[in-house]
Design an enzyme around this catalytic site. Structure first.
Site, PDB file in Angstrom:
ATOM      1  N   ALA A 190      39.336  49.632  37.337  1.00 63.11           N
ATOM      2  CA  ALA A 190      39.958  50.162  38.550  1.00 63.11           C
ATOM      3  C   ALA A 190      39.722  49.204  39.701  1.00 63.11           C
ATOM      4  O   ALA A 190      38.787  48.409  39.694  1.00 63.11           O
ATOM      5  CB  ALA A 190      39.378  51.539  38.879  1.00 63.11           C
ATOM      6  N   ASP A 191      40.590  49.315  40.690  1.00 67.16           N
ATOM      7  CA  ASP A 191      40.414  48.550  41.923  1.00 67.16           C
ATOM      8  C   ASP A 191      40.896  49.417  43.078  1.00 67.16           C
ATOM      9  O   ASP A 191      42.008  49.961  43.027  1.00 67.16           O
ATOM     10  CB  ASP A 191      41.202  47.240  41.886  1.00 67.16           C
ATOM     11  N   THR A 192      40.064  49.559  44.091  1.00 69.23           N
ATOM     12  CA  THR A 192      40.403  50.376  45.256  1.00 69.23           C
ATOM     13  C   THR A 192      40.550  49.483  46.472  1.00 69.23           C
ATOM     14  O   THR A 192      39.695  48.635  46.725  1.00 69.23           O
ATOM     15  CB  THR A 192      39.311  51.442  45.513  1.00 69.23           C
ATOM     16  N   GLY A 226      44.161  51.417  41.979  1.00 72.01           N
ATOM     17  CA  GLY A 226      44.887  51.079  40.763  1.00 72.01           C
ATOM     18  C   GLY A 226      43.955  51.239  39.578  1.00 72.01           C
ATOM     19  O   GLY A 226      42.774  50.903  39.675  1.00 72.01           O
TER      20      GLY A 226
END
Length: 193
Positions: free
Chosen positions: A74-76, A111
């Site tokens: 994930a990437d925030t 994402g």
């Protein structure tokens, strides 16, 4: 109701204690396996595309090394006026970011990529966060005490500044924490359907 307890082993490719805690709360077994990944991205992507692009890039680092496991990445990112605010590089940078967010609405985009059996299942979630007007003293004290240098936008919603400064959220709370568990659960259930 499908049970996600029947899932294959999950590899969480994240050192974020917040993502780890959210997965624990989902009551799924996982192991943390980390790899260094270049998080650069093309300049012409929207914030939503950036978050998914980086999450997929992280998952691709595991493509040749996994068997029947599920890899979760994930990437925030935090964005205001379509300007992406990453992790602050210094205390001064963190203060600058929080001053920019103070008294305004910003978007938090996470994402997510689930790699399973050579398939990349990608999605994103977006939440709007409404900050009240913060004083410079509040911002500087928060940065000094909490050192939010590992957080996009220089804050953690579950920390003091989130508890005292966020007036409301439109969208998923867990997305703002760093992993949209509602959508993730649905995607994991689909894997075992």
């Amino acid at each position: 109701m499908k049970s996600i307890h029947k899932l294959p082993k999950i590899i969480l490719a994240s050192k974020s204690p917040r993502r780890q805690e959210l997965l624990r709360l989902l009551d799924v077994d996982f192991e943390i396996v980390l790899k260094e990944v270049d998080e650069s991205y093309p300049d012409d992507l929207s914030p939503e595309e950036v978050a998914v692009y980086i999450a997929e890039k992280k998952a691709k680092a595991y493509d040749d090394t996994i068997g029947n496991e599920i890899v979760l990445t994930a990437d925030t990112i935090v964005c205001i006026d379509d300007k992406i605010l990453g992790k602050p590089e210094s205390a001064e940078h963190a203060v600058e970011m929080l001053q920019m967010l103070s008294g305004r609405v910003h978007r938090v985009v996470t994402g997510v990529c689930i790699l399973y059996k050579s398939q990349y299942n990608k999605f994103f979630d977006v939440s709007e966060v409404f900050f009240r007007k913060l004083t410079d003293e509040e911002i500087k004290t928060y940065v000094k005490l909490y050192k939010p240098f590992d957080k996009a936008g220089a804050y953690g919603i579950q920390e003091w500044i989130g508890l005292t400064g966020i007036e409301k959220i439109s969208g998923s709370y867990t997305n703002v924490v760093g992993l949209p568990t509602e959508k993730l659960y649905q995607q994991l259930v689909r894997l075992i359907s």
